[in-house]
Design an enzyme around this catalytic site. Structure first.
Site, PDB file in Angstrom:
ATOM      1  N   HIS A 268      87.796  -7.366 -51.663  1.00 40.20           N
ATOM      2  CA  HIS A 268      87.822  -8.779 -51.287  1.00 40.20           C
ATOM      3  C   HIS A 268      88.615  -9.042 -50.011  1.00 40.20           C
ATOM      4  O   HIS A 268      88.868 -10.197 -49.668  1.00 40.20           O
ATOM      5  CB  HIS A 268      88.395  -9.610 -52.439  1.00 40.20           C
TER       6      HIS A 268
ATOM      7  N   ASN B  78      73.752  -9.822 -59.204  1.00 39.71           N
ATOM      8  CA  ASN B  78      73.232  -8.993 -58.117  1.00 39.71           C
ATOM      9  C   ASN B  78      72.267  -9.721 -57.201  1.00 39.71           C
ATOM     10  O   ASN B  78      71.789  -9.140 -56.215  1.00 39.71           O
ATOM     11  CB  ASN B  78      72.528  -7.755 -58.692  1.00 39.71           C
TER      12      ASN B  78
ATOM     13  N   HIS C 176      79.005  -2.714 -57.508  1.00 34.41           N
ATOM     14  CA  HIS C 176      77.996  -3.170 -58.463  1.00 34.41           C
ATOM     15  C   HIS C 176      77.155  -2.012 -58.986  1.00 34.41           C
ATOM     16  O   HIS C 176      76.700  -2.047 -60.134  1.00 34.41           O
ATOM     17  CB  HIS C 176      77.104  -4.226 -57.821  1.00 34.41           C
TER      18      HIS C 176
ATOM     19  N   ARG D  37      80.481  -4.185 -51.821  1.00 36.66           N
ATOM     20  CA  ARG D  37      79.991  -4.872 -53.019  1.00 36.66           C
ATOM     21  C   ARG D  37      78.878  -4.069 -53.681  1.00 36.66           C
ATOM     22  O   ARG D  37      78.827  -3.944 -54.914  1.00 36.66           O
ATOM     23  CB  ARG D  37      79.481  -6.260 -52.628  1.00 36.66           C
TER      24      ARG D  37
END
Length: 351
Positions: free
Chosen positions: A203, A101, A76, A72
């Protein structure tokens, strides 16, 4: 049943193909960028990637959730201003403070790796490269069969960015329609297939809290009914986990196969084809005409690790900074003062 020796040979062949293909992704980066550049205080050569690998191995032994956290974090970071570790900076109104975030974690772990490397060979390795290397090694650690097929090579040579602003954070939401997700990835020069692998692979581990999918359980798109795409058995389970309007802090695994929910693999795609997607965008991957056929192919494939690794290499090449466009930070959370590593010129964050 496939023999481990054969699997290793196939993995090696695929890795060589990845290296060949990934070399076309970015002429700015290279494999083995740090080879021969890191020496300790006694003059002995150290392998930077081995240092990162050992730190990740130690961390994973006590916290398997670090895999999802790092995947992640890399996504990001790379999706905002490119892969430049700008998400790590502790500055007023920085990327860390943007709503998407606020739940990103793993910052302290990246700083821990940075400290270890700085103690060995200061001013050489960027925080941006540490994120990419650590993420790859965490993916490898998640391989439940421990056959090494989750490994992919990483390009390095990035420099750290100097600008971090919450205003720049515009990440796809959990309910974004697939066509819009495709457009968002396309803006980063990532194809629809890249998107399917990156979104699904990312995911395949981790959890989602009730607030991110509760609307699918009770009042989907203001219909007063649940999302018809959700498997009814999963719906009953999630309603128990997340009672209506309860503000429950509970969470559900994004991969609903309990034996594989901590491993980066193709299981996620098998689950969403059964209607077991937790997030709306995940379930829609299996239904949208742009992505349902790739999802079906991946679910029945034997090359997920290769293709996921290739997509991660492409993600890692998004808008990277090299030379005077960036710096090598002494600490990942702070902007460096003027130094040789930043080209001798200091840039304020906001002008």
């Amino acid at each position: 049943m496939e023999m481990p020796g054969l699997a290793a040979a196939v993995a090696l062949a695929l890795i060589l193909i990845i290296v060949n293909l990934a070399g076309q992704c970015s002429g700015q980066l290279q494999f083995g960028f740090y080879n021969g550049k890191c020496r300790d205080g006694n003059g002995f050569q150290r392998n930077v990637e081995d240092i990162v690998k050992q730190k990740v191995k130690e961390k994973f032994s006590s916290d398997t959730t670090i895999v999802a956290a790092l995947l992640r974090m890399q996504f990001h970071d790379c999706f905002v201003n490119g892969c430049d570790a700008s998400i790590l900076l502790d500055v007023p109104n920085g990327e860390k403070t943007a709503p998407p975030n606020l739940s990103v974690r793993g910052y302290e772990f990246i700083e821990d790796i940075k400290t270890e490397i700085e103690n060995t060979c200061p001013g050489i390795v960027s925080c941006a490269d540490i994120i990419v290397m650590a993420t790859r090694d965490a993916v490898v650690e998640s391989d439940i069969k421990k056959m090494g097929t989750g490994w992919y090579p990483v390009q390095t040579g990035r420099r750290d960015g100097r600008v971090s602003s919450a205003q720049n954070v515009n990440l796809p939401s959990p309910s974004i329609p697939v066509p819009q997700a495709i457009a968002a990835f396309s803006s980063k020069k990532l194809s629809t297939i890249d998107m399917v692998y990156l979104l699904g692979g990312g995911h395949s581990v981790g959890v989602a809290h009730c607030g991110l999918f509760e609307n699918r359980l009770y009042d989907f798109k203001n219909t007063g009914n649940p999302d018809p795409a959700m498997n009814t058995t999963l719906l009953k389970t999630l309603r128990t986990l997340c009672p209506r309007n309860s503000g429950s802090p509970n969470s559900a695994n994004l991969d609903q196969d309990p034996l594989k929910s901590s491993s980066v693999d193709k299981s996620f795609y098998e689950q969403i084809r059964l209607g077991n997607g937790i997030l709306e965008v995940d379930q829609q991957l299996a239904l949208d005409p742009n992505t349902r056929f790739p999802v079906a192919r991946i679910a029945g494939s034997n090359d997920f690790s290769f293709q996921f690794g290739r997509a991660m290499i492409k993600l890692g090449a998004v808008d990277v900074k090299i030379g005077r466009d960036g710096e090598i930070r002494k600490k990942c959370a702070a902007v460096n003062s003027p130094s040789r590593s930043s080209g001798g010129k200091f840039f304020n964050l906001f002008g």
